[in-house]
Structure formats: C-alpha cells, structure tokens
Motif scaffolding. Structure first.
Motif, PDB file in Angstrom:
ATOM      1  N   VAL A 129       0.862  -1.191   0.000  1.00 46.80           N
ATOM      2  CA  VAL A 129       0.000   0.000   0.000  1.00 46.80           C
ATOM      3  C   VAL A 129       0.893   1.235   0.000  1.00 46.80           C
ATOM      4  O   VAL A 129       1.568   1.508   0.992  1.00 46.80           O
ATOM      5  CB  VAL A 129      -0.932   0.045   1.249  1.00 46.80           C
ATOM      6  CG1 VAL A 129      -1.978   1.139   1.113  1.00 46.80           C
ATOM      7  CG2 VAL A 129      -1.577  -1.292   1.512  1.00 46.80           C
ATOM      8  N   PRO A 130       0.952   1.990  -1.118  1.00 47.41           N
ATOM      9  CA  PRO A 130       1.821   3.172  -1.135  1.00 47.41           C
ATOM     10  C   PRO A 130       1.394   4.175  -0.052  1.00 47.41           C
ATOM     11  O   PRO A 130       0.213   4.249   0.289  1.00 47.41           O
ATOM     12  CB  PRO A 130       1.595   3.767  -2.524  1.00 47.41           C
ATOM     13  CG  PRO A 130       0.946   2.702  -3.320  1.00 47.41           C
ATOM     14  CD  PRO A 130       0.212   1.823  -2.366  1.00 47.41           C
ATOM     15  N   PHE A 131       2.383   4.905   0.457  1.00 50.03           N
ATOM     16  CA  PHE A 131       2.132   5.847   1.545  1.00 50.03           C
ATOM     17  C   PHE A 131       1.042   6.858   1.181  1.00 50.03           C
ATOM     18  O   PHE A 131       0.159   7.165   1.985  1.00 50.03           O
ATOM     19  CB  PHE A 131       3.450   6.552   1.899  1.00 50.03           C
ATOM     20  CG  PHE A 131       3.320   7.551   3.011  1.00 50.03           C
ATOM     21  CD1 PHE A 131       2.940   7.162   4.289  1.00 50.03           C
ATOM     22  CD2 PHE A 131       3.571   8.907   2.787  1.00 50.03           C
ATOM     23  CE1 PHE A 131       2.815   8.087   5.319  1.00 50.03           C
ATOM     24  CE2 PHE A 131       3.447   9.833   3.805  1.00 50.03           C
ATOM     25  CZ  PHE A 131       3.072   9.423   5.077  1.00 50.03           C
ATOM     26  N   THR A 132       1.086   7.357  -0.060  1.00 49.69           N
ATOM     27  CA  THR A 132       0.101   8.374  -0.454  1.00 49.69           C
ATOM     28  C   THR A 132      -1.312   7.773  -0.536  1.00 49.69           C
ATOM     29  O   THR A 132      -2.299   8.449  -0.260  1.00 49.69           O
ATOM     30  CB  THR A 132       0.469   9.001  -1.815  1.00 49.69           C
ATOM     31  OG1 THR A 132       0.837   7.952  -2.709  1.00 49.69           O
ATOM     32  CG2 THR A 132       1.615   9.984  -1.679  1.00 49.69           C
ATOM     33  N   LYS A 133      -1.397   6.493  -0.868  1.00 48.40           N
ATOM     34  CA  LYS A 133      -2.698   5.820  -0.913  1.00 48.40           C
ATOM     35  C   LYS A 133      -3.259   5.692   0.510  1.00 48.40           C
ATOM     36  O   LYS A 133      -4.445   5.890   0.764  1.00 48.40           O
ATOM     37  CB  LYS A 133      -2.527   4.429  -1.539  1.00 48.40           C
ATOM     38  CG  LYS A 133      -3.792   3.895  -2.129  1.00 48.40           C
ATOM     39  CD  LYS A 133      -3.484   2.723  -3.022  1.00 48.40           C
ATOM     40  CE  LYS A 133      -4.720   2.357  -3.796  1.00 48.40           C
ATOM     41  NZ  LYS A 133      -4.465   1.364  -4.799  1.00 48.40           N
ATOM     42  N   ARG A 134      -2.372   5.367   1.432  1.00 46.80           N
ATOM     43  CA  ARG A 134      -2.750   5.262   2.849  1.00 46.80           C
ATOM     44  C   ARG A 134      -3.289   6.619   3.342  1.00 46.80           C
ATOM     45  O   ARG A 134      -4.289   6.696   4.045  1.00 46.80           O
ATOM     46  CB  ARG A 134      -1.485   4.916   3.636  1.00 46.80           C
ATOM     47  CG  ARG A 134      -1.681   3.989   4.797  1.00 46.80           C
ATOM     48  CD  ARG A 134      -0.324   3.693   5.374  1.00 46.80           C
ATOM     49  NE  ARG A 134       0.278   2.526   4.758  1.00 46.80           N
ATOM     50  CZ  ARG A 134       0.172   1.296   5.238  1.00 46.80           C
ATOM     51  NH1 ARG A 134      -0.494   1.092   6.349  1.00 46.80           N
ATOM     52  NH2 ARG A 134       0.722   0.287   4.635  1.00 46.80           N
ATOM     53  N   LEU A 135      -2.584   7.685   2.935  1.00 43.23           N
ATOM     54  CA  LEU A 135      -3.003   9.040   3.337  1.00 43.23           C
ATOM     55  C   LEU A 135      -4.373   9.368   2.775  1.00 43.23           C
ATOM     56  O   LEU A 135      -5.245   9.891   3.476  1.00 43.23           O
ATOM     57  CB  LEU A 135      -2.012  10.085   2.789  1.00 43.23           C
ATOM     58  CG  LEU A 135      -0.749  10.362   3.569  1.00 43.23           C
ATOM     59  CD1 LEU A 135       0.064  11.416   2.844  1.00 43.23           C
ATOM     60  CD2 LEU A 135      -1.069  10.824   4.981  1.00 43.23           C
ATOM     61  N   LYS A 136      -4.568   9.059   1.482  1.00 40.84           N
ATOM     62  CA  LYS A 136      -5.856   9.355   0.834  1.00 40.84           C
ATOM     63  C   LYS A 136      -6.979   8.594   1.518  1.00 40.84           C
ATOM     64  O   LYS A 136      -8.027   9.157   1.802  1.00 40.84           O
ATOM     65  CB  LYS A 136      -5.798   8.948  -0.657  1.00 40.84           C
ATOM     66  CG  LYS A 136      -5.223  10.020  -1.538  1.00 40.84           C
ATOM     67  CD  LYS A 136      -5.650   9.953  -2.986  1.00 40.84           C
ATOM     68  CE  LYS A 136      -5.517   8.618  -3.634  1.00 40.84           C
ATOM     69  NZ  LYS A 136      -5.550   8.654  -5.094  1.00 40.84           N
TER      70      LYS A 136
END
Ligand code: NAD
Length: 258
Positions: free
Chosen positions: A245-252
């Motif tokens: 899970v890419p970090f930016t996806k986690r943030l979104k």
C-alpha cells in the motif's frame, strides 16, 4: 514453522476475529506469546502501539502486522472483512519488511522508546522549557508543551498540531509546539522543525511540576525531573508488508476520501 502471537483489543468484535484467525493459523504457525516472530495486532492504531510496546525488548526478532476492527487504521494494513486474505497471505509467505524508526527518550532515571511521539504537556500552567539542540541553546519555549514525533507518528498527534506529514519510513524527527505563546516578550520558532539522526534534543526546565511525559499511549508524571533527552533510536520496529500500500494511498484512504 514460525511462531506468532495475537494482541487483541478487548471488545467482542476484535475477540471474535482473533479466535477466527487462531483457528486457521494454528495449522501453519505455532502460537507463542512469550517469543513470537510475528505479532498480529487486532484492533486499532492504539492496539498496534500497545503491541509494539509489549514486545519492545524483542524488536530484532519480532515483525508486526495489523488488522483493524475500528473505523480508521493507519498502522494496520487489513480491514476486518479481509481476515481471510491475511491468512492466505501469511500462508503464501510473500512479504517485505518495512522498518519504522523510533525515538529514544531519557530522563535521569528512565529510558523509553516511542513509535509515534514523545511529548511534554502541562495543562495546569504555562510550561517553560529551554530547548537545546546538539547541546547548543536554541530557544525558550512557553506554552502547553512540546511534541517530538517520528515519521510514523507524523500522521497522529503531530498532525493535529499542524506539523508536516512525513513519509513513514524516513529517519526524521519533528519538533512541534503545543499552544506556544508568541509575543514581544516570549518568542520561540513557532513552526515545526524537522531534524535527522545527527541531532539530539534536550528539554530543560526549572520545574516540570504538573507536567506529564507522553510516550505514545503511555503517560508518565514528570514531577521532580528537570531534563529530558530525545534522539532517534538505534532500534527500529519491523512491520510485515504482504500488501504493497503506497504511503500516499494510505493518506488518501485515511484523510481525503469520504
Ligand atoms: P487512541 O487509540 O484513542 O488514538 C488516538 C487517535 O490517534 C486514533 O484516532 C488513532 O487511530 C490515531 N493514531 C494513532 N497513531 C496514529 C498514526 N501513527 N497515524 C495516524 N493516526 C494515528 O489513543 P491511544 O491508544 O492512547 O493512542 C495514543 C496516540 O494517540 C498517541 O501516540 C497520539 O499520537 C494520539 N493522540 C492524538 C491526539 C490528537 O490528535 N489531538 C491526542 C492524543 C493522542
């Protein structure tokens, strides 16, 4: 066969999920609460913090993975309805190790490690703190307190303080103010300050009366202590990553999508 343990939030939903996991995992792993190689945290981010602290003295051997039963899980990769996928992924054994940096905080008597943050907070009176960086006087802070967060903790308390969100495996620490007082007589930097492992932070006060030292979910009464030293720790917490899970996806997922 690998050894594993489950750390579970004590609510009916998490307890029942934990039993379902055990029923299937006991065919492929050995349950060993004392010396696990894998720790499955069932609950929320608070349960993951508790899990990491429970095995803080075995960090070199233990790897953590989380399944969350609440509404938001930043430190957990699986939703509660994905437990079968978690079991299948463990069975397949195709994973990466994701290392999260920790902070080390020392008072005269004690030493702790933190995954999210270390904070000095005083809600009874203005807390005055002289801040030294690498033994060099930096500023005098006045206000409710100071928070030093890891990159992993940058999305937790630090974010509520207006701190920057930092990619969660970066070896950085962030010093943020908690309700700092700024006017002509009192001045401190005001903005969050991001430092790397070549820095140490020393927080000195004539009195920490009424203040607490927060270390993740732990709360320690500062009472008669007068100095606190914070640095990036040598130890890291290892997280199992079956899902990428890419970090930016986690943030979104956590903050932007409704
Ligand atoms: P808790 O379980 O109520 O957690 C508080 C909230 O912080 C939850 O919503 C949790 O999901 C979230 N959280 C924790 N770690 C996170 C992370 N790394 N990234 C994003 N969100 C995260 O309380 P607890 O069990 O006592 O957990 C302690 C943590 O709670 C502390 O480390 C601190 O970061 C956080 N906290 C936040 C605030 C705030 O934002 N104002 C206040 C107090 C504590």
């Amino acid at each position: 066969m690998k050894t594993y343990a489950i750390v579970c939030k004590q609510d009916p939903q998490s307890l029942s999920l934990s039993e379902k996991l055990k029923a299937q995992l006991n065919d492929i792993l050995i349950y060993d609460e004392e010396h696990p190689e894998m720790v499955i945290s069932v609950g929320g981010d608070g349960t993951m913090l508790y899990s990491v602290h429970k095995y803080m003295d075995q960090l070199e051997r233990v790897a953590f993975i989380g399944i969350h039963t609440g509404t938001l899980g930043f430190l957990t990769d699986y939703q509660r309805d994905e437990y079968q996928q978690l079991i299948d992924d463990i069975r397949k054994g195709d994973y990466l190790i994701y290392e999260r940096h920790l902070l080390e905080v020392k008072t005269k008597e004690e030493k702790y490690l933190a995954l999210n943050e270390v904070r000095v907070e005083n809600n009874r009176r203005s807390q005055v703190i002289d801040v030294y960086i690498n033994d060099d006087f930096f500023e005098t802070f006045r206000g409710n307190g100071l928070c030093v967060s890891t990159a992993s903790g940058s999305t937790a308390y630090n974010k509520s303080l207006g701190g920057a969100v930092i990619n969660s495996n970066a070896g950085l620490m962030q010093l943020s103010e908690i309700a700092g007082i700024h006017h002509n007589a009192y001045r401190s930097l005001g903005s969050p300050l991001i430092l790397d492992k070549s820095h140490t932070i020393h927080l000195q006060s004539q009195s920490y009366q009424g203040a607490i030292l927060g270390v993740d979910h732990l709360v320690i009464d500062l009472k008669d202590k007068d100095s606190i030293d914070i640095a990036m720790a040598n130890q890291k917490a290892r997280f199992l990553q079956y899902k990428r899970v890419p970090f930016t996806k986690r943030l979104k997922r956590a903050y932007l999508r409704s």
